[in-house]
Design an enzyme around this catalytic site. Structure first.
Site, PDB file in Angstrom:
ATOM      1  CE  LYS A   1      -4.278  -1.590   0.291  1.00 11.07           C
ATOM      2  NZ  LYS A   1      -5.365  -1.192  -0.633  1.00 11.07           N
TER       3      LYS A   1
ATOM      4  CE  LYS B   1     -10.423  -5.254  -3.778  1.00 11.97           C
ATOM      5  NZ  LYS B   1     -10.173  -4.126  -2.865  1.00 11.97           N
TER       6      LYS B   1
END
Length: 350
Positions: free
Chosen positions: A119, A229
Site C-alpha cells: 500500500k 472482488k
C-alpha cells in the site's frame, strides 16, 4: 447491477433477509495493524441453506453500493460454490502503509508468497519518500516476490506521473494499482507510460468495483489488469461475468473480509481460467491472504495460506469465536437495519 437468477427469484418471493438467513451475526474483529484506516473490522456473518456467508460493506457505503455486497452474501448463502478448476489458489502478501522498520515482521506472516502488494500514497504524493522506503524494505524482506503497489486512487494525474517515474526506478513492478481516480485519467496515464517506455503496467480496482459500468476500463484501454472482488461486484458469478466481458487478465482480491468471505473469493479465483498472455501463463496470485492482518478471526483455524496458497472450499465460523467477537446491541441494530435497506434496493433491481 448483475443479480444471478436464483437470487433474483429469491428476492421476489421472500419478504426480507430473515426469510433467507436463519442466523445473522454481526462481529468486530481486531487487526494486527491499521489497514484502510481501520484497527477493528466490523462485519456481519449470515447463514443460509448452502452455508455461511459474509455481508461486509464498509460503514461509509450507502445502501445502493452496499446492496451489491448483499447480493454476494445471498448468492453464497443459497448456492453452492462453482466447481473449481484448481484445488488451491496462490495468494500475495499484503503490506499496509507501515513504517519501513515494521515491514519485516509483517512479511514474515506471509511465508511462501510469490507476490506482494504494498500500500502506498496514504497521503498522496506527500507519502512518496515513505513509500519508497517501504518498498525497499519489502524488496529486502521478500527478494523473490513480484512487487505490486496499490495507490487507492490517491494521486492527481500529474502526481501519478511523478510517482510512476520514481516507482520505475525501484525495479520491476508487476503492476501499479489504481493510481488515479477516474477511468479517463487511468487511460491517459497508461498512454503516457507507453509513450515514455516505462515498465509500469496499470491495474484497475476502484474503476471496476465502484463504477456504474465496470467494462469502461476495457473499452478505453485504461488498464493492463483488472482487480475483481466478489462482494462489491455482487458475488462469485457476477464477478466472473465482468472478467469474461472485460477480456483482461484478472486478479481476485479481498475486501478485508473474515475467513468466511475469503472462502468465496478463493472460490472465484479457482473458477476463473488462467490468463493466457499474462503472469507467465500461471494463475495470478490473488489478494486473499488478508486473514493474516487480523489479530483474531471467526474461524479456527483462520483461512491462511500454506506455502503461499489457500485451499478452496467453504469455511464455517467457530461458535466460541463468534461469541468472543459478537457485536454489541447498537451494532446489531445497525447491521439489521442495513440488511433491510440493502434488501429493498435489491428487490427494486429484481
Amino acid at each position: 447491477m448483475l443479480i444471478v437468477p436464483e437470487v433474483r427469484a429469491l428476492l421476489t418471493r421472500a419478504d426480507g433477509p430473515r426469510d433467507v438467513f436463519d442466523r445473522i451475526v454481526p462481529v468486530a474483529l481486531p487487526m494486527v495493524t491499521r489497514f484502510r484506516g481501520l484497527t477493528v473490522r466490523q462485519t456481519c456473518l449470515v447463514h443460509g441453506p448452502a452455508g455461511w456467508a459474509e455481508f461486509a460493506p464498509f460503514e461509509e457505503y450507502a445502501a445502493p453500493e452496499a446492496a451489491h455486497w448483499l447480493a454476494a452474501a445471498l448468492e453464497s448463502a443459497v448456492l453452492e460454490f462453482p466447481e473449481p478448476l484448481r484445488a488451491t489458489v496462490p495468494v500475495n502478501a499484503t503490506i499496509p502503509a507501515v513504517a519501513a522498520e515494521d515491514v519485516a515482521g509483517l512479511a514474515a506472516r506471509f511465508t511462501g508468497a510469490q507476490a506482494v502488494k504494498v500500500k502506498i500514497a496514504e497521503h498522496g504524493i506527500a507519502s512518496l519518500t515513505e513509500d519508497l522506503a517501504r518498498i525497499a524494505a519489502v524488496r529486502a524482506a521478500m527478494p523473490e516476490a513480484a512487487l505490486r503497489c496499490d495507490a487507492n486512487a490517491a494521486y492527481s494525474p500529474a502526481e501519478a506521473r511523478q510517482a510512476v517515474v520514481a516507482l520505475a526506478e525501484t525495479g520491476s513492478l508487476q503492476y501499479l494499482e489504481q493510481p488515479v481516480a477516474t477511468v479517463e485519467e487511468l487511460a491517459d496515464l497508461r498512454a503516457w507510460i507507453g509513450a515514455e517506455g516505462l515498465p509500469v503496467p496499470l491495474a484497475a480496482d476502484e474503476s471496476i468495483r465502484k463504477a456504474a459500468d465496470p467494462l469502461r476500463v476495457a473499452a478505453l484501454g485504461a488498464a493492463d489488469v483488472i482487480i475483481v472482488k466478489a462482494q462489491p461486484l455482487g458475488g462469485i458469478r457476477a464477478a466472473a461475468e465482468v472478467v469474461a466481458q472485460a477480456g483482461l487478465p484478472a486478479v481476485v482480491s479481498s475486501a478485508l473480509e473474515s475467513s468466511v468471505g475469503l472462502a468465496a473469493g478463493a472460490a472465484l479465483a479457482a473458477w476463473l481460467p488462467v490468463p493466457e498472455a499474462a503472469f507467465d501463463g500461471h494463475a495470478p496470485a490473488a489478494g486473499l491472504g488478508t486473514a493474516a492482518l487480523f489479530a483474531s478471526d471467526v474461524c479456527a483455524p483462520p483461512l491462511l495460506p500454506v506455502g503461499g496458497a489457500l485451499p478452496v472450499g467453504r469455511t464455517a465460523p467457530d461458535e466460541a469465536l463468534l461469541r468472543a467477537h459478537a457485536a454489541g446491541p447498537e451494532r446489531v441494530r445497525f447491521w439489521t437495519e442495513r440488511l433491510e435497506a440493502c434488501w429493498e434496493v435489491l428487490r427494486r433491481e429484481a
